[in-house]
Design a protein around this motif. Structure first.
Motif, mmCIF file in Angstrom:
data_model
loop_
_atom_site.group_PDB
_atom_site.id
_atom_site.type_symbol
_atom_site.label_atom_id
_atom_site.label_comp_id
_atom_site.label_asym_id
_atom_site.label_seq_id
_atom_site.Cartn_x
_atom_site.Cartn_y
_atom_site.Cartn_z
ATOM 1 N N SER A 92 0.844 -1.196 0.000
ATOM 2 C CA SER A 92 0.000 0.000 0.000
ATOM 3 C C SER A 92 0.880 1.246 0.000
ATOM 4 O O SER A 92 2.013 1.225 0.480
ATOM 5 C CB SER A 92 -0.925 -0.008 1.217
ATOM 6 O OG SER A 92 -0.165 0.017 2.412
ATOM 7 N N SER A 101 -5.162 -1.293 6.827
ATOM 8 C CA SER A 101 -4.298 -1.902 5.815
ATOM 9 C C SER A 101 -4.901 -3.197 5.296
ATOM 10 O O SER A 101 -4.860 -3.492 4.095
ATOM 11 C CB SER A 101 -2.902 -2.180 6.390
ATOM 12 O OG SER A 101 -2.223 -0.983 6.657
ATOM 13 N N ARG A 102 -5.490 -3.964 6.202
ATOM 14 C CA ARG A 102 -6.140 -5.203 5.757
ATOM 15 C C ARG A 102 -7.307 -4.894 4.835
ATOM 16 O O ARG A 102 -7.516 -5.566 3.820
ATOM 17 C CB ARG A 102 -6.607 -6.029 6.958
ATOM 18 C CG ARG A 102 -7.118 -7.376 6.512
ATOM 19 C CD ARG A 102 -7.537 -8.290 7.619
ATOM 20 N NE ARG A 102 -7.900 -9.588 7.047
ATOM 21 C CZ ARG A 102 -8.608 -10.507 7.662
ATOM 22 N NH1 ARG A 102 -9.019 -10.307 8.917
ATOM 23 N NH2 ARG A 102 -8.902 -11.645 7.052
ATOM 24 N N CYS A 105 -6.128 -4.098 1.399
ATOM 25 C CA CYS A 105 -5.800 -5.306 0.629
ATOM 26 C C CYS A 105 -7.077 -6.010 0.153
ATOM 27 O O CYS A 105 -7.194 -6.390 -1.023
ATOM 28 C CB CYS A 105 -4.973 -6.269 1.476
ATOM 29 S SG CYS A 105 -3.352 -5.668 1.980
ATOM 30 N N ARG A 106 -8.021 -6.173 1.068
ATOM 31 C CA ARG A 106 -9.233 -6.924 0.736
ATOM 32 C C ARG A 106 -10.070 -6.209 -0.320
ATOM 33 O O ARG A 106 -10.733 -6.862 -1.139
ATOM 34 C CB ARG A 106 -10.056 -7.166 2.007
ATOM 35 C CG ARG A 106 -9.369 -8.155 2.965
ATOM 36 C CD ARG A 106 -10.068 -8.212 4.326
ATOM 37 N NE ARG A 106 -11.397 -8.810 4.229
ATOM 38 C CZ ARG A 106 -11.647 -10.115 4.284
ATOM 39 N NH1 ARG A 106 -10.649 -10.969 4.442
ATOM 40 N NH2 ARG A 106 -12.876 -10.570 4.208
ATOM 41 N N ASP A 111 -5.230 -9.935 0.596
ATOM 42 C CA ASP A 111 -5.258 -9.823 2.052
ATOM 43 C C ASP A 111 -3.830 -9.579 2.511
ATOM 44 O O ASP A 111 -2.874 -9.736 1.719
ATOM 45 C CB ASP A 111 -5.811 -11.102 2.697
ATOM 46 C CG ASP A 111 -6.502 -10.806 4.038
ATOM 47 O OD1 ASP A 111 -6.145 -9.786 4.669
ATOM 48 O OD2 ASP A 111 -7.383 -11.595 4.431
ATOM 49 N N LEU A 112 -3.670 -9.173 3.765
ATOM 50 C CA LEU A 112 -2.312 -9.012 4.281
ATOM 51 C C LEU A 112 -1.555 -10.334 4.155
ATOM 52 O O LEU A 112 -2.130 -11.416 4.307
ATOM 53 C CB LEU A 112 -2.351 -8.556 5.742
ATOM 54 C CG LEU A 112 -2.764 -7.095 5.974
ATOM 55 C CD1 LEU A 112 -2.977 -6.835 7.462
ATOM 56 C CD2 LEU A 112 -1.731 -6.124 5.409
ATOM 57 N N CYS A 198 0.375 -6.673 0.789
ATOM 58 C CA CYS A 198 -0.773 -7.497 0.419
ATOM 59 C C CYS A 198 -0.306 -8.662 -0.453
ATOM 60 O O CYS A 198 0.670 -8.567 -1.200
ATOM 61 C CB CYS A 198 -1.796 -6.671 -0.360
ATOM 62 S SG CYS A 198 -2.290 -5.148 0.453
ATOM 63 N N LYS A 200 -1.952 -11.513 -3.197
ATOM 64 C CA LYS A 200 -3.130 -11.939 -3.978
ATOM 65 C C LYS A 200 -2.815 -13.277 -4.610
ATOM 66 O O LYS A 200 -1.831 -13.425 -5.332
ATOM 67 C CB LYS A 200 -3.451 -10.900 -5.051
ATOM 68 C CG LYS A 200 -4.736 -11.192 -5.813
ATOM 69 C CD LYS A 200 -5.107 -10.028 -6.709
ATOM 70 C CE LYS A 200 -6.441 -10.266 -7.381
ATOM 71 N NZ LYS A 200 -6.874 -9.119 -8.202
#
Length: 201
Positions: A92, A101-102, A105-106, A111-112, A198, A200
């Motif tokens: 980020s 922050s989570r 990402c989501r 996600d972290l 993050c 993915k």
């Protein structure tokens, strides 16, 4: 008559000497030719032996290179498989709390990051330049570290003396880039502002 016989004998002697000399010359010539042929055959045999040896060396080199090629192809396949399991990472741009922050990402289908192998830990440590949140916390149960996929932490890569839950308020985990690419995790309050890394899949 005697003179004629003498002349004939001399003539015959000359003819015999000539024939003998010619025969010797031919024999020497044939002998030289045979020696040259034998020398050529020996040279060809030596060349054949050398070429056979070089052929064997080239075959050995080819087999060795083929083996290395197969090993490299296997390594590439293994690395590709490992990379596909790990997915890809992005960091980020803004400093946010662990929860923010989570969410960041989501919102982007990720996600972290979860770090469950030393290889992955080294990889993450090699790419981050700032302190970043990772997907690990003991928010729900103090002292029980849980990843964002609800799996339990099996192995941690902590700084010495961490996690220490300083002042009883350190429930989230950051990774701090240092010279030590293995042991660089730290727990701290989840409200602190950090970038998040993050993952993915």
């Amino acid at each position: 008559m005697t003179v004629c016989l003498g002349l004939i004998c001399v003539l015959l002697l000359v003819i015999i000497i000539f024939i003998t000399a010619k025969r010797e010359s031919l024999l020497n010539s044939y002998k030289n030719t045979v020696e040259e042929i034998n020398q050529t055959i020996n040279n060809l045999q030596d060349n054949y032996t050398d070429l056979t040896q070089k052929k064997l060396e080239l075959e050995n080199s080819f087999n060795s290179l083929s083996q290395k090629k197969m090993e490299l192809e296997s390594k590439v396949t293994e690395l590709t498989r490992e990379a596909s399991k790990q997915g890809f990472f992005f960091i980020s741009c803004e400093l946010k709390s662990w929860s923010e922050s989570r969410k960041y990402c989501r919102d982007r289908g990720a996600d972290l990051v979860i770090i469950n192998t030393e290889e992955k830990q080294r990889l993450i440590s090699s790419v981050v330049k700032d302190r970043v949140w990772i997907g690990l916390s003991d928010i729900e149960t103090e002292g029980r570290m849980i990843w964002v996929d609800n799996s339990t932490l099996n192995r941690g890569f902590w700084f010495r003396g961490e996690p220490n839950n300083y002042e009883g308020n350190e429930d989230c985990v950051e990774l701090i880039p240092t010279n030590d690419s293995v042991n660089n995790w730290n727990d701290l309050p989840c409200s602190e502002k950090r970038k998040g890394i993050c993952e993915k899949n």
